[in-house]
Design a protein around this motif. Structure first.
Motif, short mmCIF file in Angstrom:
data_model
loop_
_atom_site.label_atom_id
_atom_site.label_comp_id
_atom_site.label_asym_id
_atom_site.label_seq_id
_atom_site.Cartn_x
_atom_site.Cartn_y
_atom_site.Cartn_z
N ASP A 207 0.84 -1.20 0.00
CA ASP A 207 0.00 0.00 0.00
C ASP A 207 0.87 1.25 0.00
OD1 ASP A 207 0.97 -0.59 2.50
OD2 ASP A 207 -0.76 0.25 3.57
N TYR A 208 0.29 2.36 -0.36
CA TYR A 208 1.06 3.60 -0.53
C TYR A 208 0.18 4.80 -0.21
CZ TYR A 208 -1.37 2.88 -4.97
OH TYR A 208 -2.32 2.61 -5.91
N LEU A 209 0.82 5.94 -0.09
CA LEU A 209 0.14 7.22 0.16
C LEU A 209 0.32 8.10 -1.06
CD1 LEU A 209 1.50 7.82 3.78
CD2 LEU A 209 -0.65 6.72 3.11
N ARG A 210 -0.77 8.67 -1.55
CA ARG A 210 -0.72 9.52 -2.74
C ARG A 210 -0.31 10.94 -2.37
NH1 ARG A 210 -3.62 6.83 -6.87
NH2 ARG A 210 -4.93 5.12 -6.08
N GLY A 211 0.62 11.50 -3.17
CA GLY A 211 1.08 12.86 -2.90
C GLY A 211 0.82 13.83 -4.01
N GLY A 212 -0.05 13.46 -4.97
CA GLY A 212 -0.37 14.35 -6.08
C GLY A 212 0.17 13.81 -7.40
N VAL A 213 -0.16 14.50 -8.49
CA VAL A 213 0.24 14.04 -9.82
C VAL A 213 0.85 15.19 -10.60
CG1 VAL A 213 -1.53 12.25 -9.91
CG2 VAL A 213 -2.04 14.53 -10.79
N THR A 214 1.62 14.83 -11.62
CA THR A 214 2.20 15.81 -12.53
C THR A 214 2.19 15.23 -13.93
OG1 THR A 214 4.09 17.28 -12.90
CG2 THR A 214 4.58 15.01 -12.31
N THR A 215 2.43 16.07 -14.92
CA THR A 215 2.45 15.65 -16.32
C THR A 215 3.76 16.09 -16.95
OG1 THR A 215 0.05 15.71 -16.60
CG2 THR A 215 1.39 15.92 -18.59
N LEU A 216 4.40 15.18 -17.66
CA LEU A 216 5.65 15.48 -18.34
C LEU A 216 5.41 15.59 -19.84
CD1 LEU A 216 8.77 15.69 -18.49
CD2 LEU A 216 8.81 13.19 -18.64
N PHE A 217 5.74 16.75 -20.41
CA PHE A 217 5.76 16.93 -21.85
C PHE A 217 7.21 16.74 -22.31
CE2 PHE A 217 1.95 19.02 -20.55
CZ PHE A 217 1.07 18.95 -21.62
N ALA A 218 7.42 15.94 -23.35
CA ALA A 218 8.78 15.65 -23.80
C ALA A 218 8.83 15.62 -25.31
CB ALA A 218 9.29 14.33 -23.22
N ALA A 219 9.97 16.08 -25.85
CA ALA A 219 10.24 16.03 -27.28
C ALA A 219 11.60 15.39 -27.48
CB ALA A 219 10.20 17.43 -27.90
N LEU A 220 11.62 14.20 -28.06
CA LEU A 220 12.86 13.44 -28.27
C LEU A 220 13.40 13.74 -29.66
CD1 LEU A 220 14.80 11.04 -27.38
CD2 LEU A 220 13.22 9.58 -28.66
N ASN A 221 14.63 14.22 -29.72
CA ASN A 221 15.29 14.46 -31.00
C ASN A 221 15.63 13.11 -31.62
OD1 ASN A 221 17.13 15.04 -33.11
ND2 ASN A 221 17.78 16.93 -32.09
N ALA A 222 14.99 12.77 -32.74
CA ALA A 222 15.18 11.45 -33.33
C ALA A 222 16.61 11.22 -33.80
CB ALA A 222 14.22 11.27 -34.51
N ALA A 223 17.34 12.30 -34.09
CA ALA A 223 18.71 12.15 -34.61
C ALA A 223 19.75 12.04 -33.51
CB ALA A 223 19.04 13.32 -35.52
N THR A 224 19.58 12.78 -32.42
CA THR A 224 20.60 12.83 -31.39
C THR A 224 20.19 12.16 -30.09
OG1 THR A 224 19.83 14.94 -30.47
CG2 THR A 224 21.37 15.04 -32.34
N GLY A 225 18.91 11.98 -29.85
CA GLY A 225 18.45 11.41 -28.59
C GLY A 225 18.25 12.41 -27.48
N GLU A 226 18.59 13.69 -27.73
CA GLU A 226 18.39 14.71 -26.70
C GLU A 226 16.90 14.95 -26.48
OE1 GLU A 226 21.93 17.84 -26.76
OE2 GLU A 226 21.00 17.63 -28.74
N VAL A 227 16.56 15.36 -25.27
CA VAL A 227 15.16 15.54 -24.90
C VAL A 227 14.93 16.95 -24.39
CG1 VAL A 227 13.33 14.82 -23.31
CG2 VAL A 227 14.81 13.10 -24.38
N ILE A 228 13.91 17.60 -24.94
CA ILE A 228 13.42 18.88 -24.42
C ILE A 228 12.16 18.56 -23.63
CG2 ILE A 228 12.59 21.19 -25.00
CD1 ILE A 228 14.11 20.94 -27.65
N SER A 229 12.08 19.02 -22.40
CA SER A 229 10.98 18.61 -21.54
C SER A 229 10.40 19.79 -20.79
CB SER A 229 11.44 17.55 -20.53
OG SER A 229 12.44 18.09 -19.68
N SER A 230 9.21 19.56 -20.26
CA SER A 230 8.53 20.56 -19.45
C SER A 230 7.52 19.84 -18.57
CB SER A 230 7.82 21.59 -20.35
OG SER A 230 7.22 22.60 -19.57
N LEU A 231 7.44 20.24 -17.30
CA LEU A 231 6.51 19.64 -16.35
C LEU A 231 5.37 20.60 -16.05
CD1 LEU A 231 9.16 18.04 -13.97
CD2 LEU A 231 7.36 16.77 -15.15
N HIS A 232 4.15 20.06 -16.08
CA HIS A 232 2.96 20.86 -15.78
C HIS A 232 2.02 20.02 -14.93
CE1 HIS A 232 3.92 24.08 -18.69
NE2 HIS A 232 4.41 23.10 -19.44
#
Length: 363
Positions: A207-232
């Motif tokens: 069992d666990y205790l809930r502490g809230g939720v978040t959403t991750l937006f991510a853009a993966l560069n298909a050529a390099t693998g780098e990721v641009i991200s943002s949390l909301h």
């Protein structure tokens, strides 16, 4: 004084045999044992004594003598493995075929799939024999895999569009695989986690205790693998529009931006449709419905889940977001792109194989 001991068998090679013995060790499919036998025979033919070959090849003198004798008697055929001793087979081909066919085409009366015990009782064989037959033919009735077929009427066109971006990206452009990982929960266990010990895995409460939720937006560069991200805290069109604006700031102005996205409703709202014409270097490419496997960022999300989120313990959203940002920063220090290899035609051929195995698929 006369030389004592058994006479050494002389090895004389024909040109064809020498060529074969030189070629076999270089084959990718040759075993190390066969390669060593070839080198032994070649060294014997070159006049090497048994004692010298023991030091050179690191094998026992008896083995050298055995190889000389077998080659002199059987030539190249003598290099193959001899039949190993053991009892003859007690299960014939017909009985093995019966077990395989019954496993593939029937189910037991009181279960959805066969077990080794059930099959042993039904076939009259031992449980270990059934297990060996299944291993030989790669049968695992206890396992089940899942799949889902897309019903998108534009499936073929969308697959060719997205796969074309991966295999032949446009010039002076960047290809970003965009997605959202929504409802990431900050979970704290109701008791401290017990660490792993020798002979005992890590243990945690169910069992666990809930502490809230978040959403991750991510853009993966298909050529390099780098990721641009943002949390909301949300994943509406408003947050997606903010993420697009962030991409516009981070991608150099001289590059067009091609985005592969799924069919989430926030990607097609009037606000987004109005934003895109005002930013003409952005181009949206949608994967077919029920085909998230085409979007490479989903594979990256799976890594994030496996390595950070699934077993993470976070008392609140702030702690969760801090760990996610740290993991992404570490990823971007050494990004690894996913190399796409399948062409659209190969995907369609594989899909056809699935459809041919489904009765009344309608395709």
């Amino acid at each position: 004084m006369a030389r004592m001991g058994r006479p050494t068998v002389e090895v004389v090679l024909t040109d064809e045999e020498r060529e074969t013995l030189l070629r076999w060790p270089r084959r990718a499919t040759s075993s190390q044992a066969l390669a060593l036998r070839c080198r032994t025979v070649l060294a014997c033919a070159d006049g090497g004594s048994n004692t010298a070959l023991v030091a050179e090849l690191g094998i026992h003198p008896v083995t050298v003598a055995k190889r000389r004798k077998r080659f002199a008697a059987d030539r190249l055929q003598g290099l193959s493995d001899e039949p190993r001793p053991g009892p003859p087979r007690t299960v014939g081909d017909e009985k093995m075929e019966e077990v395989v066919v019954r496993t593939l085409e029937t189910t037991p009366r009181n279960a959805t799939h066969w077990s080794t015990r059930d099959m042993a009782a039904a076939s009259g064989l031992s449980q270990s024999t059934v297990s060996r037959i299944w291993r030989t033919f790669g049968l695992k009735p206890h396992l089940v895999d899942t799949f889902k077929l897309s019903r998108d009427p534009q499936f073929i066109e969308k697959v060719r569009d997205v796969v074309g971006l991966y295999l032949d990206p446009p010039e002076r452009a960047i290809v970003l695989c965009v997605g959202e990982k929504s409802q990431i929960q900050a979970l704290d266990r109701s008791a401290p986690v017990l660490p792993m010990m020798p002979g005992r895995p890590e243990r945690r409460t169910h069992d666990y205790l809930r502490g809230g939720v978040t959403t991750l937006f991510a853009a993966l560069n298909a050529a390099t693998g780098e990721v641009i991200s943002s949390l909301h805290r949300g994943h509406r069109a408003v947050e997606f529009k903010k993420f697009l604006a962030k991409l516009g700031k981070e991608v150099p102005d001289h590059l067009d931006v091609h985005l592969t996205c799924d069919n989430y409703a926030a990607h097609r709202t009037p606000a987004i449709q109005k934003w895109l014409p005002a930013h003409p270097r952005f181009h949206m490419h949608f994967t077919p419905t029920s085909s998230s496997w085409l979007n490479q960022v989903e594979r990256w999300f799976a890594l994030l889940t496996d390595k950070q989120i699934r077993r993470g313990v976070h008392r609140n959203v702030q702690a969760l977001e801090k760990d996610i940002r740290a993991w992404i920063a570490d990823w971007n220090d050494n990004p690894r792109p996913f190399v796409w290899t399948k062409t659209a035609d190969e995907i369609f051929e594989r899909l056809t194989g699935y459809l041919n195995r489904i009765k009344d698929s309608g395709h």
